[in-house]
Motif scaffolding. Structure first.
Motif, short mmCIF file in Angstrom:
data_model
loop_
_atom_site.label_atom_id
_atom_site.label_comp_id
_atom_site.label_asym_id
_atom_site.label_seq_id
_atom_site.Cartn_x
_atom_site.Cartn_y
_atom_site.Cartn_z
N UNK A 107 71.18 -36.41 30.62
CA UNK A 107 69.83 -36.39 30.05
C UNK A 107 68.82 -36.58 31.18
N UNK A 108 67.96 -35.59 31.37
CA UNK A 108 66.94 -35.65 32.42
C UNK A 108 65.57 -35.78 31.77
N UNK A 109 64.84 -36.81 32.17
CA UNK A 109 63.55 -37.13 31.56
C UNK A 109 62.44 -36.94 32.60
N UNK A 160 54.90 -39.00 37.09
CA UNK A 160 55.40 -37.82 37.82
C UNK A 160 56.83 -38.01 38.36
N UNK A 161 57.66 -38.70 37.60
CA UNK A 161 59.04 -38.94 38.05
C UNK A 161 60.03 -38.13 37.23
N UNK A 170 72.43 -28.54 19.86
CA UNK A 170 71.55 -29.70 19.62
C UNK A 170 70.29 -29.16 18.95
N UNK A 171 70.08 -29.54 17.69
CA UNK A 171 68.96 -29.00 16.93
C UNK A 171 67.65 -29.71 17.24
N UNK A 172 67.73 -31.00 17.52
CA UNK A 172 66.51 -31.74 17.88
C UNK A 172 66.93 -33.06 18.52
N UNK A 173 65.96 -33.72 19.13
CA UNK A 173 66.19 -35.07 19.65
C UNK A 173 65.06 -35.97 19.17
N UNK A 204 55.17 -38.40 28.07
CA UNK A 204 56.41 -37.68 28.34
C UNK A 204 56.13 -36.19 28.47
N UNK A 205 56.58 -35.59 29.56
CA UNK A 205 56.38 -34.16 29.77
C UNK A 205 57.47 -33.36 29.05
N UNK A 206 58.74 -33.62 29.39
CA UNK A 206 59.83 -32.88 28.76
C UNK A 206 61.17 -33.57 29.02
#
Length: 282
Positions: free
Chosen positions: A188-190, A235-236, A251-254, A269-271
């Motif tokens: 998982x990349x945030x 910006x991380x 994966x339909x949603x989170x 949160x960007x993405x």
């Protein structure tokens, strides 16, 4: 042979382990070649995680007089294929002072595949002021195997009590073994936005939803408050490899959010990007 690690060996960092088992990887993973797209350390992390098993080890100290110990406790997990070697139980998730009377401590042990867990050896080095220890039980949960085993002890590990032994081999109680559907690793990349005040110190969690109403448990991405302060800065890009219930190929949603704690809890949160290895290894 190339054995990348890219993780802490520190009691106060990561999962608290100060020794790690590493598996060799293809040379292409290590070369810093821009042509090798997708061969980043992050990719490597997921591939390596898929080859290892993470055990959650809970240890219950008995509720008796002088049951706790100040000695250094170790454990060895023996499987049908191999064993973990000696693992020092240094970083308890719950308690700063480990192995106190009546308390449960939890540790993380990571190992390459040792097969089905058959027995454990647990003991201590008999060093310190108060060394004798009354061990009630050990519980070992391996999400990637879908198994939780209980190892009852109920005996002293003390040179002046019982039979004088300070280490014991314990077998699991078959009737107390719990089986469930194995978990799988997700990467998982945030991405936190690049605007003023975007970062957060709160406890960020995530839930994944698959088709047919299947979803994972709510999982905190940080292991402790220290990580909460380090990650999700403005910006991380922060990457986490977590074991969760398998929601299937789609994966339909989170659902992602936080607990509103910390000094600066608001978060922009960007993405989020998520990778998982499909059963055929892709």
């Amino acid at each position: 042979y190339y054995f990348p690690c890219q993780r802490w060996l520190a009691v106060e960092e990561d999962d608290g382990q100060i020794a790690r088992e590493l598996v060799p990887v293809d040379e292409a993973f290590v070369k810093k070649d821009p042509e090798n797209e997708g061969q980043s350390p992050a990719t490597l992390g997921l591939e390596q995680k898929a080859k290892s098993t993470t055990y959650s080890v809970k240890v219950k100290t008995g509720d008796k007089k002088n049951a706790g110990t100040d000695a250094n406790v170790f454990i060895i997990l023996y499987g049908s294929k191999d064993d973990t070697g000696i693992v020092s139980l240094k970083a308890s998730k719950f308690n700063k002072n480990k192995f106190e009377r009546g308390k449960v401590d939890e540790f993380t042990v990571e190992s390459v595949d040792i097969g089905d867990l058959k027995k454990i050896k647990i003991g201590h080095d008999n060093k310190g002021n108060s060394t004798g220890w009354f061990l009630e039980w050990v519980e070992i949960d391996a999400p990637s195997l879908g198994q939780c085993l209980k190892f009852p002890c109920g005996r002293w590990l003390d040179k002046s009590e019982d039979d004088g032994a300070v280490e014991r081999i314990i077998f699991p109680a078959e009737l107390q073994t719990v089986e469930y559907i194995p978990f799988v690793p997700y990467e998982i990349t945030v991405y936190t936005s690049d605007i003023f005040g975007a970062g957060t110190d709160a406890d960020v969690f995530i839930v994944l939803y698959g088709s047919d109403g299947i979803c994972t448990q709510q999982k905190s991405l940080c292991l402790n408050k220290r990580e909460q302060r380090m990650y999700f800065e403005r910006n991380s890009v922060n990457q986490f490899i977590v074991e969760l219930e398998d929601v299937g190929d789609i994966i339909e949603k989170i659902r992602i959010g936080h607990n509103g704690g910390g000094v600066n809890s608001g978060w922009h949160l960007d993405r989020v990007t998520i990778r998982r290895l499909l059963p055929n290894g892709k």
